[in-house]
Design a protein around this motif. Sequence first.
Motif, PDB file in Angstrom:
ATOM      1  N   THR A 186       0.846  -1.197   0.000  1.00  0.00           N
ATOM      2  CA  THR A 186       0.000   0.000   0.000  1.00  0.00           C
ATOM      3  C   THR A 186       0.883   1.250   0.000  1.00  0.00           C
ATOM      4  N   LYS A 187       0.264   2.398  -0.219  1.00  0.00           N
ATOM      5  CA  LYS A 187       1.013   3.655  -0.206  1.00  0.00           C
ATOM      6  C   LYS A 187       1.614   3.920   1.166  1.00  0.00           C
ATOM      7  N   ASP A 189       3.078   1.923   2.960  1.00  0.00           N
ATOM      8  CA  ASP A 189       4.323   1.161   3.106  1.00  0.00           C
ATOM      9  C   ASP A 189       5.515   1.851   2.445  1.00  0.00           C
ATOM     10  N   CYS A 236       2.489   0.158  -6.039  1.00  0.00           N
ATOM     11  CA  CYS A 236       1.798  -0.376  -4.861  1.00  0.00           C
ATOM     12  C   CYS A 236       0.755  -1.399  -5.301  1.00  0.00           C
ATOM     13  N   VAL A 238      -2.035  -2.809  -4.112  1.00  0.00           N
ATOM     14  CA  VAL A 238      -3.487  -2.602  -4.061  1.00  0.00           C
ATOM     15  C   VAL A 238      -3.970  -1.546  -5.045  1.00  0.00           C
ATOM     16  N   ASP A 239      -3.066  -0.698  -5.519  1.00  0.00           N
ATOM     17  CA  ASP A 239      -3.461   0.371  -6.449  1.00  0.00           C
ATOM     18  C   ASP A 239      -3.186   0.028  -7.911  1.00  0.00           C
ATOM     19  N   ALA A 251      -7.523  -3.246  -5.181  1.00  0.00           N
ATOM     20  CA  ALA A 251      -8.375  -2.885  -4.044  1.00  0.00           C
ATOM     21  C   ALA A 251      -9.847  -2.925  -4.431  1.00  0.00           C
ATOM     22  N   SER A 266     -10.560  -8.067   3.566  1.00  0.00           N
ATOM     23  CA  SER A 266      -9.335  -7.273   3.683  1.00  0.00           C
ATOM     24  C   SER A 266      -8.145  -8.186   3.466  1.00  0.00           C
TER      25      SER A 266
END
Length: 277
Positions: A186-187, A189, A236, A238-239, A251, A266
């Motif tokens: 994720t961002k 991270d 990232c 999830v994006d 996501a 999740s």
Amino acid sequence: MAFTAADVKALRESTGAGMLDCKKALQEADGNIAEAEKILKEKGLAAMAKRTDRAAGEGRIVIKQDGNKVAMVEVVCETDFVANNPDFVAVAEKAAEITLKNGSGEITDEHKAAIDAVLIKFRENISVRRAECIEVPANASVGTYVHSDNKTGAVVVVEGVASDEVKAFAKDCCLHLAAFTPSYITKADVPQTFIDEQKEIFAAQMAADEKMASKPQNVKDGILQGKINKLLAENCFVDQAFVKDDKVTVAKKLEEVGKAAGSKLSFGKIALFVLGK
């Protein structure tokens, strides 16, 4: 004590050492096969101590699952020839089993002992580079994947519900990770130092652009932030655009799968091993 050709053959088969080495070991051990095996092992390990600084750029990723536990290991060696040898494959499998049994990512003496068993035969720098053991919660589904070349492996846990549909999505996420090897999940991270460094690079590029120089500062700031957002989305997990439906992000796909399963989902533990990285 005299020894025969059959003794040499038996020693060679049990240790994987060369015929000449087996003969010398039997001579040194006065024909005692057990002692000769010990001599070969000691010499093999001593020789390997001198090789530990040699590059180990080959190897394989192995994943093992037992119930709610999943183990993934990276075992490295020097050559592709050894990486594909059945004995090396067996040792890599054994390393994953040890990790699964231990329930942690710690590299133990048991791992090292399994590696020592083949050092005499291969005479390469071989080691368990890293390991991970993941425990899957009761209300979760897990997907695993090792690429056909055995150099990339992934484990994805999706929490919220345990079902075949969610498990299939988790497996697809593993395929996505193997295909795109994102640097972050994720961002959140992404280290701030990385973002700051990229901002400096983009700002310098914009400053060198004559057309950009005439734009108001607030416009330039917006463009700069847009470049950063695009970079993060590309790096990232999830994006990123989902590997099996590039019209939505990972996501968004997670949200869609959750709605179909009747549960809010999740991501739990996510692990990606790429050989040598």
